[in-house]
Write a protein that holds these residues in place. Structure first.
Motif, PDB file in Angstrom:
ATOM      1  N   LEU A   1      -0.256 -14.743   0.484  1.00 17.70           N
ATOM      2  CA  LEU A   1       0.789 -14.676   1.529  1.00 17.70           C
ATOM      3  C   LEU A   1       0.059 -13.422   2.595  1.00 17.70           C
ATOM      4  N   ILE A   2      -0.329 -12.334   2.121  1.00 14.32           N
ATOM      5  CA  ILE A   2      -0.969 -11.431   3.161  1.00 14.32           C
ATOM      6  C   ILE A   2      -1.866 -12.152   4.034  1.00 14.32           C
TER       7      ILE A   2
ATOM      8  N   HIS B   1       7.475  -7.479  -3.087  1.00 12.68           N
ATOM      9  CA  HIS B   1       6.136  -7.105  -4.051  1.00 12.68           C
ATOM     10  C   HIS B   1       5.621  -6.082  -3.461  1.00 12.68           C
ATOM     11  N   LEU B   2       5.445  -5.844  -2.206  1.00  7.55           N
ATOM     12  CA  LEU B   2       4.692  -4.813  -1.370  1.00  7.55           C
ATOM     13  C   LEU B   2       5.416  -3.242  -2.047  1.00  7.55           C
ATOM     14  N   THR B   3       6.813  -3.354  -1.948  1.00  2.00           N
ATOM     15  CA  THR B   3       7.694  -2.134  -2.383  1.00  2.00           C
ATOM     16  C   THR B   3       7.165  -1.615  -3.598  1.00  2.00           C
ATOM     17  N   LEU B   4       6.768  -2.612  -4.501  1.00  2.00           N
ATOM     18  CA  LEU B   4       6.500  -2.274  -5.929  1.00  2.00           C
ATOM     19  C   LEU B   4       4.897  -2.305  -6.247  1.00  2.00           C
TER      20      LEU B   4
ATOM     21  N   CYS C   1      -1.391  -3.983  -3.664  1.00  2.00           N
ATOM     22  CA  CYS C   1      -1.458  -4.893  -2.698  1.00  2.00           C
ATOM     23  C   CYS C   1      -0.991  -4.394  -1.264  1.00  2.00           C
ATOM     24  N   SER C   2      -0.270  -3.232  -1.273  1.00  2.00           N
ATOM     25  CA  SER C   2       0.004  -2.514   0.008  1.00  2.00           C
ATOM     26  C   SER C   2      -1.398  -2.148   0.515  1.00  2.00           C
ATOM     27  N   THR C   3      -2.299  -1.549  -0.375  1.00  2.00           N
ATOM     28  CA  THR C   3      -3.436  -1.043   0.110  1.00  2.00           C
ATOM     29  C   THR C   3      -4.384  -2.375   0.613  1.00  2.00           C
TER      30      THR C   3
ATOM     31  N   GLY D   1      -5.671  -6.320   7.260  1.00  2.00           N
ATOM     32  CA  GLY D   1      -5.481  -6.362   8.494  1.00  2.00           C
ATOM     33  C   GLY D   1      -6.365  -5.572   9.230  1.00  2.00           C
ATOM     34  N   LEU D   2      -6.989  -4.547   8.793  1.00  2.00           N
ATOM     35  CA  LEU D   2      -7.911  -3.815   9.590  1.00  2.00           C
ATOM     36  C   LEU D   2      -9.366  -4.644   9.722  1.00  2.00           C
TER      37      LEU D   2
END
Length: 91
Positions: A19-20, A39-42, A46-48, A54-55
């Motif tokens: 999805l990202i 999901h990203l809050t947990l 995956c947040s990293t 994106g970068l």
């Protein structure tokens, strides 16, 4: 019913990373956005990954635009590079 609700909110990291990546090119549906946000809050990994992805996407997009502006190589340099590639492939 309870199992269905939990399954809706709990994405695997594999699905979240999909999805990202999808979100870089397309708009996510509302359920996808909710699932990914939850999901990203947990999940710190995956947040990293989202930040790094994106970068990388931004850098490659900029490089693609800059690359099209580059002047073409002189013919002799082009021929020399072709010959080097052929030599490398033969070995």
């Amino acid at each position: 019913m309870k199992k269905r609700i939990i399954h809706f909110f709990v994405l695997s990291c594999k699905k979240a990373s999909g999805l990202i990546e999808k979100n870089l090119y397309f708009k996510l549906s509302l359920p996808e956005r909710i699932q990914l946000r939850w999901h990203l809050t947990l999940c710190d990994a995956c947040s990293t990954y989202k930040k790094q992805s994106g970068l990388l996407h931004d850098l490659l997009s900029r490089h693609e635009h800059d690359h099209t502006q580059a002047p073409p190589l002189p013919e002799d340099a082009t021929q020399e590079l072709k010959e080097k590639i052929i030599r490398k492939l033969e070995h």
